[in-house]
Design a protein around this motif. Structure first.
Motif, mmCIF file in Angstrom:
data_model
loop_
_atom_site.group_PDB
_atom_site.id
_atom_site.type_symbol
_atom_site.label_atom_id
_atom_site.label_comp_id
_atom_site.label_asym_id
_atom_site.label_seq_id
_atom_site.Cartn_x
_atom_site.Cartn_y
_atom_site.Cartn_z
ATOM 1 N N TYR A 1 -6.719 -71.221 6.974
ATOM 2 C CA TYR A 1 -7.428 -70.848 5.748
ATOM 3 C C TYR A 1 -8.067 -72.119 5.198
ATOM 4 C CZ TYR A 1 -8.452 -68.294 1.462
ATOM 5 O OH TYR A 1 -9.101 -67.665 0.424
ATOM 6 N N LEU A 2 -9.385 -72.152 5.125
ATOM 7 C CA LEU A 2 -10.111 -73.364 4.796
ATOM 8 C C LEU A 2 -10.783 -73.267 3.426
ATOM 9 C CD1 LEU A 2 -11.177 -76.156 5.743
ATOM 10 C CD2 LEU A 2 -13.162 -74.943 6.685
ATOM 11 N N PHE A 3 -10.585 -74.298 2.627
ATOM 12 C CA PHE A 3 -11.303 -74.459 1.365
ATOM 13 C C PHE A 3 -12.373 -75.526 1.586
ATOM 14 C CE2 PHE A 3 -6.981 -73.234 0.362
ATOM 15 C CZ PHE A 3 -7.110 -72.261 -0.623
ATOM 16 N N ALA A 4 -13.617 -75.144 1.506
ATOM 17 C CA ALA A 4 -14.694 -76.120 1.703
ATOM 18 C C ALA A 4 -14.725 -77.134 0.572
ATOM 19 C CB ALA A 4 -16.042 -75.405 1.809
ATOM 20 N N SER A 5 -14.430 -76.674 -0.651
ATOM 21 C CA SER A 5 -14.412 -77.553 -1.824
ATOM 22 C C SER A 5 -13.508 -76.918 -2.876
ATOM 23 C CB SER A 5 -15.831 -77.738 -2.380
ATOM 24 O OG SER A 5 -15.818 -78.542 -3.533
ATOM 25 N N ILE A 6 -12.363 -77.550 -3.108
ATOM 26 C CA ILE A 6 -11.385 -77.004 -4.043
ATOM 27 C C ILE A 6 -11.961 -76.947 -5.460
ATOM 28 C CG2 ILE A 6 -9.269 -77.608 -5.281
ATOM 29 C CD1 ILE A 6 -8.580 -76.217 -2.829
ATOM 30 N N THR A 7 -11.768 -75.821 -6.114
ATOM 31 C CA THR A 7 -12.170 -75.653 -7.507
ATOM 32 C C THR A 7 -10.952 -75.241 -8.327
ATOM 33 O OG1 THR A 7 -12.717 -73.294 -7.334
ATOM 34 C CG2 THR A 7 -14.447 -74.890 -6.746
ATOM 35 N N LEU A 8 -11.131 -75.230 -9.626
ATOM 36 C CA LEU A 8 -10.040 -74.856 -10.516
ATOM 37 C C LEU A 8 -9.565 -73.430 -10.250
ATOM 38 C CD1 LEU A 8 -8.262 -75.735 -12.864
ATOM 39 C CD2 LEU A 8 -10.035 -74.947 -14.434
ATOM 40 N N ALA A 9 -10.477 -72.575 -9.813
ATOM 41 C CA ALA A 9 -10.124 -71.177 -9.542
ATOM 42 C C ALA A 9 -9.183 -71.040 -8.345
ATOM 43 C CB ALA A 9 -11.393 -70.367 -9.292
ATOM 44 N N ASP A 10 -9.062 -72.072 -7.515
ATOM 45 C CA ASP A 10 -8.206 -72.016 -6.326
ATOM 46 C C ASP A 10 -6.749 -72.331 -6.624
ATOM 47 O OD1 ASP A 10 -10.354 -71.405 -4.575
ATOM 48 O OD2 ASP A 10 -10.930 -73.521 -4.546
ATOM 49 N N LYS A 11 -6.446 -72.702 -7.859
ATOM 50 C CA LYS A 11 -5.067 -73.010 -8.217
ATOM 51 C C LYS A 11 -4.195 -71.772 -8.062
ATOM 52 C CE LYS A 11 -2.277 -74.691 -12.088
ATOM 53 N NZ LYS A 11 -2.303 -75.184 -13.497
ATOM 54 N N GLY A 12 -3.003 -71.934 -7.441
ATOM 55 C CA GLY A 12 -2.106 -70.798 -7.284
ATOM 56 C C GLY A 12 -1.121 -70.988 -6.144
ATOM 57 N N ASN A 13 -0.383 -69.929 -5.843
ATOM 58 C CA ASN A 13 0.617 -69.930 -4.772
ATOM 59 C C ASN A 13 0.100 -69.151 -3.565
ATOM 60 O OD1 ASN A 13 2.852 -71.312 -6.218
ATOM 61 N ND2 ASN A 13 2.750 -69.519 -7.548
ATOM 62 N N TYR A 14 0.179 -69.767 -2.375
ATOM 63 C CA TYR A 14 -0.368 -69.169 -1.153
ATOM 64 C C TYR A 14 0.746 -69.004 -0.107
ATOM 65 C CZ TYR A 14 -5.015 -70.339 -2.959
ATOM 66 O OH TYR A 14 -6.159 -70.421 -3.721
ATOM 67 N N HIS A 15 0.648 -67.912 0.653
ATOM 68 C CA HIS A 15 1.499 -67.741 1.825
ATOM 69 C C HIS A 15 0.767 -66.878 2.842
ATOM 70 C CE1 HIS A 15 2.582 -63.800 0.026
ATOM 71 N NE2 HIS A 15 2.903 -63.445 1.283
ATOM 72 N N CYS A 16 1.254 -66.910 4.082
ATOM 73 C CA CYS A 16 0.634 -66.086 5.121
ATOM 74 C C CYS A 16 1.659 -65.102 5.695
ATOM 75 C CB CYS A 16 0.050 -66.957 6.244
ATOM 76 S SG CYS A 16 1.290 -67.779 7.268
ATOM 77 N N GLU A 17 1.141 -64.043 6.266
ATOM 78 C CA GLU A 17 1.962 -63.028 6.934
ATOM 79 C C GLU A 17 1.534 -62.979 8.396
ATOM 80 O OE1 GLU A 17 2.830 -58.633 5.606
ATOM 81 O OE2 GLU A 17 1.040 -58.683 6.886
ATOM 82 N N SER A 18 2.505 -63.133 9.301
ATOM 83 C CA SER A 18 2.241 -63.043 10.742
ATOM 84 C C SER A 18 2.777 -61.713 11.267
ATOM 85 C CB SER A 18 2.918 -64.208 11.489
ATOM 86 O OG SER A 18 2.395 -65.446 11.059
ATOM 87 N N LYS A 19 1.953 -61.069 12.118
ATOM 88 C CA LYS A 19 2.328 -59.728 12.541
ATOM 89 C C LYS A 19 1.850 -59.453 13.968
ATOM 90 C CE LYS A 19 1.779 -54.913 11.005
ATOM 91 N NZ LYS A 19 1.148 -54.033 9.972
ATOM 92 N N ASN A 20 2.756 -58.888 14.800
ATOM 93 C CA ASN A 20 2.346 -58.300 16.083
ATOM 94 C C ASN A 20 3.049 -56.963 16.225
ATOM 95 O OD1 ASN A 20 4.960 -58.829 16.926
ATOM 96 N ND2 ASN A 20 4.389 -60.553 18.278
ATOM 97 N N LYS A 21 2.994 -56.391 17.416
ATOM 98 C CA LYS A 21 3.525 -55.029 17.573
ATOM 99 C C LYS A 21 5.044 -54.955 17.456
ATOM 100 C CE LYS A 21 3.658 -55.182 22.656
ATOM 101 N NZ LYS A 21 3.174 -54.522 23.884
ATOM 102 N N TYR A 22 5.693 -56.133 17.466
ATOM 103 C CA TYR A 22 7.150 -56.139 17.387
ATOM 104 C C TYR A 22 7.680 -56.372 15.969
ATOM 105 C CZ TYR A 22 6.999 -56.266 22.451
ATOM 106 O OH TYR A 22 6.767 -55.954 23.775
#
Length: 203
Positions: A36-57
């Protein structure tokens, strides 16, 4: 703020997993890539991030990472209390506020004076006198920069108690003058019968 930033989601799944990104538990609309790429961080990007990984299992969520967007002070404003005219001998409080991250430190200045008058967000002048009149401004500063407010003009007016006292002295003076005039007139009137009686006795 203004710099690029990259988040990477690694799962080690087989078959390869797809990834979904979340900010503050809200799905982000950027496909299912592991970066997940931020080209230029702004004030609106402040927050908590996480990802979800998923396959058929199955699926799994990553731990959350917090993005804290820092920036120099901006949007400075100065307010005063009381907001009306300042009576001589009273107190006035100035308050400086800004939008800054990390929090700003504040310094107060008076126009045409080199040395700071005070430090801190709140500046109180007690026993306000004519020499305190003038233009005041504050400077907000953190490790990313500094900003100066517009100036606010303070001027002193005569205290209401002094005006009342002056009015009382005037009233007393007028009262004394009236009393003296009354006594003089009364004395003249009371002396007339005595003078007439003396003339009649001589005749």
């Amino acid at each position: 703020m203004g710099k690029p930033l990259q988040l990477t989601c690694n799962s080690g799944a087989n078959p390869a997993a797809t990834h979904t990104w979340y900010k503050d538990n809200q799905t982000l609309p950027r496909g299912s890539k592991d970066i997940y790429l931020f080209a230029s961080i702004t004030l609106a990007d402040k927050g908590n991030y996480h990802c979800e990984s998923k396959n058929k299992y199955g699926q799994i969520n990553s731990t959350s990472v917090h993005i804290d967007v820092q920036y120099a002070p901006k949007l400075l404003s100065v307010s005063m209390s009381p907001s009306a005219e300042i009576e001589e001998g009273s107190s006035v409080t100035l308050n400086c506020s800004s939008d800054a991250n990390p929090a700003a430190k504040y310094t107060w200045y008076k126009k045409n004076e080199d040395s700071p008058k005070a430090s801190g967000q709140i500046f109180t002048i007690t026993d306000f006198r004519a020499e305190h009149s003038g233009n005041y401004s504050c400077e907000a500063q953190n490790k990313l920069g500094r900003s100066n407010s517009t100036s606010i003009h303070l001027t002193v007016v005569a205290g209401s108690m002094k005006l009342v006292a002056a009015g009382s002295v005037t009233a007393v003076s007028v009262g004394i003058m009236i009393l003296i005039a009354f006594l003089v007139i009364r004395r003249k009137r009371s002396s007339k019968p005595t003078a007439e009686a003396e003339r009649e006795t001589r005749q």
